[in-house]
Design a protein around this motif. Sequence first.
Motif, PDB file in Angstrom:
ATOM      1  N   GLY A 282       9.566  -7.046  -1.958  1.00 30.52           N
ATOM      2  CA  GLY A 282       8.054  -6.473  -3.817  1.00 30.52           C
ATOM      3  C   GLY A 282       6.642  -7.136  -2.727  1.00 30.52           C
ATOM      4  N   THR A 283       5.612  -5.979  -3.384  1.00 28.48           N
ATOM      5  CA  THR A 283       4.698  -6.591  -2.963  1.00 28.48           C
ATOM      6  C   THR A 283       4.395  -7.783  -3.573  1.00 28.48           C
ATOM      7  N   ILE A 284       4.125  -8.002  -4.867  1.00 35.48           N
ATOM      8  CA  ILE A 284       3.600  -9.250  -5.502  1.00 35.48           C
ATOM      9  C   ILE A 284       4.138 -10.503  -4.865  1.00 35.48           C
ATOM     10  N   ARG A 285       5.797 -10.530  -4.724  1.00 37.61           N
ATOM     11  CA  ARG A 285       6.194 -11.871  -4.273  1.00 37.61           C
ATOM     12  C   ARG A 285       5.734 -12.187  -2.803  1.00 37.61           C
ATOM     13  N   SER A 286       5.891 -10.861  -2.001  1.00 36.10           N
ATOM     14  CA  SER A 286       5.230 -10.854  -0.702  1.00 36.10           C
ATOM     15  C   SER A 286       3.848 -11.413  -0.300  1.00 36.10           C
ATOM     16  N   HIS A 399       3.837  -3.291 -11.196  1.00 37.89           N
ATOM     17  CA  HIS A 399       4.243  -1.605 -11.257  1.00 37.89           C
ATOM     18  C   HIS A 399       3.590  -1.585  -9.900  1.00 37.89           C
ATOM     19  N   VAL A 400       3.086  -2.351  -9.275  1.00 36.79           N
ATOM     20  CA  VAL A 400       2.805  -1.286  -8.063  1.00 36.79           C
ATOM     21  C   VAL A 400       3.749  -0.994  -7.109  1.00 36.79           C
ATOM     22  N   ASP A 401       4.803  -1.445  -6.896  1.00 35.74           N
ATOM     23  CA  ASP A 401       5.940  -0.830  -6.206  1.00 35.74           C
ATOM     24  C   ASP A 401       6.361   0.432  -6.911  1.00 35.74           C
ATOM     25  N   GLU A 402       6.976   0.465  -8.427  1.00 29.72           N
ATOM     26  CA  GLU A 402       7.362   1.559  -8.564  1.00 29.72           C
ATOM     27  C   GLU A 402       6.549   2.953  -8.228  1.00 29.72           C
ATOM     28  N   GLU A 404       4.473   3.150  -5.325  1.00 28.15           N
ATOM     29  CA  GLU A 404       4.416   3.713  -3.995  1.00 28.15           C
ATOM     30  C   GLU A 404       6.086   4.448  -4.317  1.00 28.15           C
ATOM     31  N   SER A 405       6.621   4.358  -5.196  1.00 31.59           N
ATOM     32  CA  SER A 405       8.309   4.832  -4.855  1.00 31.59           C
ATOM     33  C   SER A 405       7.794   5.988  -4.916  1.00 31.59           C
ATOM     34  N   SER A 406       6.803   6.432  -5.493  1.00 30.50           N
ATOM     35  CA  SER A 406       6.746   7.912  -5.997  1.00 30.50           C
ATOM     36  C   SER A 406       6.278   8.639  -5.633  1.00 30.50           C
ATOM     37  N   HIS A 407       5.416   8.066  -4.018  1.00 31.60           N
ATOM     38  CA  HIS A 407       4.533   9.147  -4.012  1.00 31.60           C
ATOM     39  C   HIS A 407       5.495  10.233  -2.325  1.00 31.60           C
TER      40      HIS A 407
END
Length: 407
Positions: A282-286, A399-402, A404-407
Amino acid sequence: MSIHTATESSLETKPSILTQPKAVWAVFFACIIAFMGLGLVDPILPAIASQLHASPSEVTLLFTSYNAIMAIAMLVTGTITSRIGMKGSLLAGIIIIALFSALGGLSNGIWELVLLRGGWGLGNALFVATALSAIVTLSPSGNAKAIILYEAAIGLGISVGPLIGGALGAISWRGPFLGVASLMIIAFLALSLLMPSTKPRQSLARKKVSLLDPFRALKHRSLFVLGMTAALYNFGFFTLLAYAPFVLHLDEHGLGYVFLGWGLLLAITSVFMAPKLQKWFGTIRSMCMMLILFAMVLLSMGIWNSTQSLLIVAVILAGGLLGNNNTLITTAVMNASPVERPTASAAYSFLRFLGGAIAPFTAGKLAEIYNSSVPFYVGAGFVFLSVLFIWMNRSHVQHVDEVESSH
């Protein structure tokens, strides 16, 4: 990066990162040349201090004036772009960079050079903010791949810059400044010929972009959190970039090779490793993982400040960590809020470059007052603070990962 031709036709809705319009490649090429300017100057910082009889803290003002003007100018980039279009903004930025870098190469004093470097920052602000939104807007391959392409251009420019800067700087400290001006002329010609004219979009034409829009954008908690995180970690980033050349005790060629390694690792990780980290953790954890490791690298540079081999390895290793983090945080910013991309980029960059403006001069002064280890301890502390800040506010940015997955 393997592309399976058997499945390519079935994935037409998600084009490869290499499948880009001519305009995107034109901006990509110009980005490489523009970001050469950042690394081009790094190997000659000690030479400028020696030949212009300036202290390290005075020389680090070359980064402070550059970043401070860049931060302020970011607030007007959206307004300018909405009126003259993306191509006009990019070309205007290139002209300003070429003019002030050439004047810098002809200057004769440190304070004159510091002021001219600020003008260079003005041009870079106009170019950088517009280039990011141009690649993301024009690319058909989605936000994530477009941002990876942008970060790859930055990495290539930053990595090649020190090598050229070291070679030109060995002849004269003026060489890299005049070199940037020459390269900007090439970038200007490339964009003029390859990028089609772009008029302001109808939606932007009707809705004028206000100077206050970036500040309004920061009311979105997610964008503010990411901007403040970038401001804190950029303190460490520019401590490394502006002050490490003074403790490495290498000549122009040596510094060029070290920062070439730094930039190559930055480019490679931003393109190949960051997407995998984002997928796995995930973006934030990374981001938090990369920032903790970067803070530890800065801490080690403070502890073993007199061990040249360790400092060289630490600088190069930091490039990989920063490459990952730059891609991750830029992707997060583009997906963080419903704000127009140019406005979001301007708001985020304003905070980001404020951190980059404060750090270089602070690092030089801390070394003069205390010793050469203290700037790295302080830089590490700010990077640790960035981790603490984003983790405390993670509910606003998860929510940023969610998105991105919708694009």
